[in-house]
Each structure stands twice: as C-alpha cells, then as structure tokens.
Design a protein around this motif. Structure first.
Motif, PDB file in Angstrom:
ATOM      1  N   UNK A  89       3.763  -0.049   6.279  1.00 32.85           N
ATOM      2  CA  UNK A  89       2.648  -0.300   5.604  1.00 32.85           C
ATOM      3  C   UNK A  89       1.310   0.746   6.012  1.00 32.85           C
ATOM      4  N   UNK A  90       0.647   1.070   4.990  1.00 39.00           N
ATOM      5  CA  UNK A  90      -0.658   1.770   5.058  1.00 39.00           C
ATOM      6  C   UNK A  90      -0.065   3.378   5.579  1.00 39.00           C
ATOM      7  N   UNK A  91       1.072   3.776   5.382  1.00 37.42           N
ATOM      8  CA  UNK A  91       1.653   5.124   5.371  1.00 37.42           C
ATOM      9  C   UNK A  91       2.386   5.383   4.032  1.00 37.42           C
ATOM     10  N   UNK A  92       2.447   6.666   4.126  1.00 30.50           N
ATOM     11  CA  UNK A  92       3.385   7.409   2.986  1.00 30.50           C
ATOM     12  C   UNK A  92       3.994   8.462   3.471  1.00 30.50           C
ATOM     13  N   UNK A  93       5.301   8.840   2.943  1.00 35.09           N
ATOM     14  CA  UNK A  93       6.068   9.911   3.375  1.00 35.09           C
ATOM     15  C   UNK A  93       5.767  11.151   2.502  1.00 35.09           C
ATOM     16  N   UNK A  94       5.323  11.945   3.292  1.00 35.70           N
ATOM     17  CA  UNK A  94       4.625  13.267   2.842  1.00 35.70           C
ATOM     18  C   UNK A  94       5.909  14.251   2.514  1.00 35.70           C
ATOM     19  N   UNK A  95       5.559  15.436   2.184  1.00 36.65           N
ATOM     20  CA  UNK A  95       6.700  16.308   1.486  1.00 36.65           C
ATOM     21  C   UNK A  95       7.136  16.947   2.781  1.00 36.65           C
ATOM     22  N   UNK A  96       6.574  16.855   4.078  1.00 34.09           N
ATOM     23  CA  UNK A  96       7.291  17.701   5.376  1.00 34.09           C
ATOM     24  C   UNK A  96       7.805  16.400   6.289  1.00 34.09           C
ATOM     25  N   UNK A  97       8.242  15.396   5.327  1.00 37.24           N
ATOM     26  CA  UNK A  97       9.044  14.203   6.114  1.00 37.24           C
ATOM     27  C   UNK A  97       8.397  13.786   7.326  1.00 37.24           C
TER      28      UNK A  97
ATOM     29  N   UNK B 261       0.688  -1.271  -0.015  1.00 36.04           N
ATOM     30  CA  UNK B 261       0.019   0.074  -0.204  1.00 36.04           C
ATOM     31  C   UNK B 261       0.717   1.323   0.001  1.00 36.04           C
ATOM     32  N   UNK B 262       2.221   1.119   0.293  1.00 31.29           N
ATOM     33  CA  UNK B 262       2.874   2.298   0.228  1.00 31.29           C
ATOM     34  C   UNK B 262       3.227   2.634  -1.190  1.00 31.29           C
TER      35      UNK B 262
END
Length: 770
Positions: free
Chosen positions: A680-688, A384-385
């Motif tokens: 899993x189930x998380x993504x790296x956003x632009x603010x780290x 899911x990443x």
C-alpha cells in the motif's frame, strides 16, 4: 429507379408529411417520407461547407492518422476518411438524409466508438420492430429468440396487433432484412454477427458488436446514427414444433418529441440567420431524444437506489456469502454525488463485515462518467496502488495551435503522478513534447512520465464528497476474490478503468457474451476520458467574440442540429510490455485487445435487473471463484524477497510476494513464490522498483480559489444546519443538496484564461467527460 423514386417522394408530399406528436407510432412509409422531406441547400453550400468543417475538426482528432494504418488486430478497418469525405463533394444529394447518411457511413468505417456525426433531426426518431431479440447459450451453440421490447417501446408492439403468446420466446431459425433466401439460409447468429460488423460502430470487436445488436440496435434503429431500414419489414423463420414458420414483422417509426408545425425542418433549420437559430433553440427546448428512453432506470429490486443507480446485495452460493455490486453509471445527477459516495462506502463496509468469499462488480454497458468520481471510486475499492490516470497525450493541430496562442491551453486539469507537481506550463512546451514518429502529425505532449492525477475543473465542486473516500481507502479484497463483469460495451472513462484494472492485475475480468474461434472479445471500448464536440468548439468561439484568432476556427455547421464528436486525448497502456511495442498506436489502450480472463456465454435481457434474475446470474458467475488464472497469486508472508529463483523482482523492497496459481487452475502452488504487487502507498515504476506514491495534497489547488470556497461551504453548512456526518448504515438517505459553486470556480478560472481582457473557456476543461 427505386432509389430515385424514394428521393422524389418526399417532395410530392411536401412539409406536412411530418405531422407527428410525441410517442406517436407511424408506418414505415410515413416515417421514411418524413425523414427524407428536407431538401439539401445549395444556396448555403451545405455539402462542401459541412465536409470542410468536418475535415478541419478531424485534424484535432487523436486517431485520424491511425485510421490510415491501424495496428493489429484492426488492420481490416483501414480507412482514409479525409479522402473519402472529399469524394462526397463530387456527388449529387437531393435530401439532407442522403447527404448526412453518406458522411456518417464514411466516419463509421473507422469503427471508432467516439467518432460520430449526429445527423440533423435524427436523435428523436427511431424505427422499431414489434419484437426485440435475445440470445441464449444451448450447450456449445448460441441461439436467438424473439423477445418483448423494453416497456418504453411497448406502444410499437401494441400498434402491430401481434399476439404476445404466439411469438414471444420463439426460436429464430433465419433472419433477413431484405427477404433474401441466401440470408434466410444462414445461421441466424452468423447473420446477426455479420450485420453487426457492418452496422454497429460502438465496438471494434465481434463480441461487443453482437451484444449491442442483440440488446437494442437490430430492433431499435435511432436515426441519428442508423440508416432507414432497406424495406418496410424484416423476414424471420421461426421454429414451430418440428416445423418452420415464415413471418414478416413491419417496421414502425416512433418519435420522442412533438414535431413543430408538422415540419421536420423546423427542428434543424439552416444556421445562416438569427431567426433560424431562435427557431432551432425553441425546437431543441421542446424535445428529448430516443436515447433518453434508454437512460431511464431499469426495473430494480427494492433494495436498489433509483437515484444513484447503485445496487448491491449479498447472496449465498454453496453455503458461502458472496457480494454483488452493480454500478450502472459513474455520472449520477449532481445533487446525489454525495449519496453515491456514501452508498459505495456503506456497501463495501457491509461486504467486509459479512466476510464475503468474493465480490462481483458489474460495470456492463457503463458508458458515462464524472471521470474523477469513477477513478476515486475505484481507488477506494482497490487501494492506493490503483493508478490515478494513464499517461495521456494530445494531437498537435491547427485548432490546438490557435487555442495555445490565445492562452486557452495554458492550464490543464492534470497533475504529475510521479512528482505531484502542478503542471502549469502549456502542452506546447518543448520540454514536455515528444515526437512520436518523424514527420507524424501526432507530435504531442505527454503530461507525465508515468501516470497523472485527474482534476477536471467541472468536478472541483464535488471534491469535498470525493475526499470522504480517503477516510478508509485500502484494498478491500485480494485480486483473486474480485470479478469485474463486462459485456464489452464499457466505454470511455469506464472502459479505461476496466482495462486499467486488468493490466494492473487488481481483479479478474469476466466477459458475458459470444465466444468462438473467429470471435474477438475486448473487455471495453473507446477507453478515453476526453471527447470533444463541435458544439463545444462553437461555445469557445461564442465565449471569445473579440478574439480574432479564435474566430478563425471553422464552424458552425451550415445546418443546426449537426454535431461531430471525436477523441481529443489518447491514453497509453499501463502494461510495461505493451509500452515496448514499436508499431505506431500499438501502445494505446484504444488499439489493444484485452480479452476477458473468463468468458461466460450468457446474454442477459434488458429487464434482467429484477431481483431473482440478477441473483441467478450472480450465482452462475460465482462458480468461477473456485478456479484461478495464471497471473493470480495468493499472498503469503513466508515468501521473502530475494528467495525467488529467476524472479527479476526478487530484490524489490516494499513488495508483496505469494503463491502462484497452479497450472490446472485449481488452487495455488505453496512451493513457489512470485511477486504480486507493491505494498500500500507504493507503485511499481518502469525500472522495477516499488516507489512511494506521492501525497497529492490540497497545495496542488489554487489557494486563492480553494480557501474562499471552503469558507463559503462552511458558512452555508452552518446556516443550513450542516451536512450530517452520521451515515445510517444502508439507509440510503438523500444527500443534502449544497449550493453549486461551479460558477465561482469558472469565474476565477476565466480570469486566468482570458485573452486581451476577455474571459475565455479552456479547451481542455470544456471537453466532454465521458
């Protein structure tokens, strides 16, 4: 004088010069005379009218302004296409071949794989040599050899009367289309690289151009995009023991359709009258294209599925099991989409149960896709990443303005990835519009702040199958144990995916092809998910006959069978560093060179998909699993967040840390810890920050459409005995073919998109998935 003679000859012969039947093989002279037999029409203003329409459509092309000043490393492809097209109006053309070849040359100067003009009556004709080419690596040097043509073109070899045993696999020491002694003195590989750079438009980089030239385009010139060869033969210098032999092979023309009434113009008449359109419809219905021959399934091992084009096997390398998955296309026939999904799940399940040491996913030359199927398949494999879709935008243009005012742009097939809310406002809404540069015509919408979920109306009837992926979606193998195999010719949606995988560091990318100091290798070409065509614009006009505003959109072309294609949406990079680039266009996937993590100088032939040849290739690639690349890291649960000195991500929650690759590429450094990815189930956003991936539930769909459809599916399933939920392992059963509900979706959608009571076709929904 020679050029003038070539232009006059067709009119001496008249219309009867094209008396060919399907798969006939004729001489170069007969073929040339036929192709040049259609006279340009002055009465219908064919030249000026065609150029004006093309220029109007190009205002809708995502990259038209970037052609004027492309970012590095593509500065050499600077092209003022609109101005160059305008100069053609001052020239005199006797034949349609002369004119449309000139237009095509102008468009190809941008080296945009998605910008092309299909010439009238060219897609079913091709000039073919009796032998093809193949390349092999010999030490540090690449060599060229003569090769047999694909079986679809064996009739050309048979017509030539040449000896297979005498010429097959002979080493090539020199090549020249013109017979020039200067050309023949060049290294043949350098000659072919030079020829490909000038003629192959499918890729902007040397490695992709060379691969395409070797695989097909030098020896097989389809006439919808390639010019007639400059003379009737090609000169080769072949190695003959310790000596050399000079030979000349003739060009032949092959046709993939019966030319009606011995008159080529019958297939591409002027479109001024209803009679002409009716004749054109008849001609189109009775023909197929040369490209269709290439789409034929290659010879496959017995365990491959000829319907889905999927091939998977487990092979041994140094006593350990490895997996190989070949995905020929993400665009299987509609009736086997269920089967495609089922087989992918079966294969991945087998790979996990066999505890393979590494997986090779072969996406070479994969250029067609049901876009959501491709994205959901990759998400199933990588977890899911995996970002669902990149940030996109659409060029502001007169055509978009007209369609917006006609309420044909009010519904997009995208959903915000960040907020998971349905985008119901139009792209013209100022809250979603960003001016890229002051005064730039690339004023455009950005559909989301980060990623979007792709939901095209044309694929809604397949979501019941795609949703099976959700039953076991997870990261099947860590990044250092997965290879993506490319030849630089993965294109469009598949090209987007390959670049996406590399930028998000979910697998290593292995490039097969030419390398060297002056050779640039981009892992994919034309990474876009939406390509528009003049045919689709014409359909919008036809579907909205009472809409006077829509009817002001230019078109159709003066001559039938002419089609222009262009990119209607551009995709931004997933990589945060790329997004920081300030040069216009430098943050677009189309203009970023993604070099492979590994390059292997192998050039498999067209028939490589036979079992033993493919296993040998897989074993050669598997050797690379013993090394790692700088960004590789192996997960280590003892690495705790907040313990990594100098790591800007050390305070990130819901992140996974591990040991980085050693500087020498051999093993991993257990004394060091680095950030690997979000859980899993998380993504790296632009603010780290690792943020929760929103749940994209069925509430995103229009319930007034979905509920009736689900009920109807259930009723049909019960009446038909139901869809089996028992998937016999690796049995590859035929998918139960369910009723096509596309018309129901279209009916509901057209009600919403109509203008003044008339039904309409959404511009973005009608754009081509590629």
């Amino acid at each position: 004088m020679l050029v003038l003679l070539l232009r006059i000859v067709p009119f001496i012969y008249g219309a009867s010069v094209c008396g060919f039947s399907k798969m006939d093989v004729v001489s170069y002279k007969e073929g040339r005379n036929c192709i040049q037999s259609i006279k340009i029409s002055e009465e219908s203003n064919e030249v000026n009218g065609t150029i004006s329409i093309i220029k109007s459509y190009l205002q809708n092309n995502a990259y038209t302004d970037l052609y004027l000043s492309p970012p590095e490393p593509f500065k050499q492809y600077k092209a003022d296409i609109l101005a160059d097209l305008e100069t053609l109006k001052t020239q005199q053309f006797l034949t349609t071949y002369d004119f449309y070849s000139s237009v095509s040359s102008v468009l190809k100067s941008a080296k945009d794989p998605n910008l092309r003009l299909t010439r009238p009556c060219g897609d079913f004709l091709a000039f073919v040599l009796p032998f093809g080419l193949h390349a092999e690596n010999s030490g540090s040097k690449t060599k060229l050899y003569l090769s047999m043509l694909p079986t679809q073109f064996k009739s050309v070899f048979e017509q030539s009367g040449l000896s297979r045993t005498k010429y097959e696999n002979r080493e090539i020491l020199g090549i020249s289309e013109t017979g020039s002694s200067t050309d023949l003195a060049m290294d043949p590989v350098e000659y072919l690289i030079s020829w490909a750079e000038s003629n192959v438009f499918i890729s902007r980089t040397e490695a992709g151009q060379f691969n395409r030239a070797v695989q097909r385009d030098f020896a097989i010139r389809i006439q919808d995009n390639y010019d007639i060869p400059p003379r009737d033969k090609v000169t080769f210098i072949l190695k003959d023991g310790s000596d050399k032999e000079v030979v000349e092979f003739d060009w032949y023309l092959i046709t993939e359709t019966n030319i009606q009434r011995n008159n080529l113009q019958f297939h591409c008449k002027l479109s001024a009258t209803n009679e002409a359109q009716e004749q054109n419809d008849i001609a189109l219905s009775t023909r197929s294209s040369i490209e269709h021959l290439f789409m034929s399934k290659p010879e496959l091992p017995s365990n491959a599925d000829p319907q889905t084009g999927l091939l998977a096997f487990i092979f041994d390398h140094k006593g350990k099991p490895y997996g190989f998955l070949r995905i020929q296309t993400f665009d299987p026939d509609d009736g086997v989409v269920y089967q495609f999904v089922k087989e992918i799940m079966d294969y991945m399940d087998d790979f996990e149960k066999e505890k393979i040491e590494g997986l090779i996913i072969d996406l070479r030359s994969n250029t067609h896709a049901k876009t959501e199927l491709a994205l959901r398949t990759m998400q199933y494999i990588f977890g899911k990443q995996f970002p669902l879709f990149p940030e996109m935008d659409v060029r502001q243009s007169a055509i978009h303005t007209i369609l917006h005012k006609s309420k044909l742009l009010t519904k997009t097939p995208y959903y915000r990835f960040r907020s998971a809310t349905n985008i119901t406002t139009s792209w013209y809404d100022t809250t979603q519009t960003k001016i890229v540069a002051a005064g730039s015509k690339r004023q455009s919408v950005k559909y989301s702040q980060r990623y979007t979920k792709y939901n095209d109306a044309s694929e809604l009837n397949f979501t019941q199958y795609y949703d099976y992926y959700d039953k076991n979606i997870h990261q099947h193998f860590p990044p250092h144990k997965v290879f993506i195999l490319t030849d630089g010719l993965c294109a469009n949606a598949t090209g987007l995916i390959v670049k996406q995988i590399q930028e998000t560091k979910l697998a290593r990318v292995v490039g097969l092809g030419q390398t060297g100091e002056n050779v640039v290798f981009d892992i994919a070409t034309g990474p876009s998910a939406k390509v528009m065509s003049s045919v689709e614009i014409e359909k919008i006009k036809k579907d909205n006959p009472s809409n006077k505003l829509v009817q002001t959109i230019p078109g159709p072309f003066p001559r039938n069978d002419v089609q222009l294609l262009w990119t209607v949406e551009e995709a931004y990079s997933f990589d945060r560093e790329n997004r920081k680039k300030t040069e216009t266009g430098a943050d677009l996937l189309e203009f970023i060179v993604h070099e492979p993590d590994h390059i292997v100088q192998q050039f498999p032939r067209y028939n490589e998909y036979t079992g033993q040849k493919l296993i040998k290739l897989a074993q050669d690639i598997a050797q690379l699993f013993t090394v790692c690349v700088p960004w590789n890291a192996i997960e280590n649960s003892t690495c705790k967040s907040g313990t990594v000195a100098g790591d800007p991500l050390k305070k990130v929650k819901n992140a996974i840390y591990g040991n980085p690759c050693n500087d020498d590429g051999k093993g991993f450094n257990t004394s060091s810890c680095v950030f690997i990815r979000c859980k899993e189930d998380y993504f790296l956003d632009t603010d780290d920050v690792c943020k929760k991936v929103p749940i994209l539930s069925t509430s995103l769909y229009a319930w007034e459409v979905i509920v009736p459809i689900l009920l109807l599916v259930l009723i049909v399933g019960v009446l038909a005995g139901g869809l089996t939920l028992y998937w016999k392992k690796l049995a590859h059963p035929k998918a139960t073919k369910t009723e096509d509900y596309q018309q129901i979706f279209e009916k509901e959608e057209n009600k919403e998109l109509g203008f003044n009571g008339e039904t309409g076709t959404s511009f973005l929904d009608s754009a081509t998935d590629v």
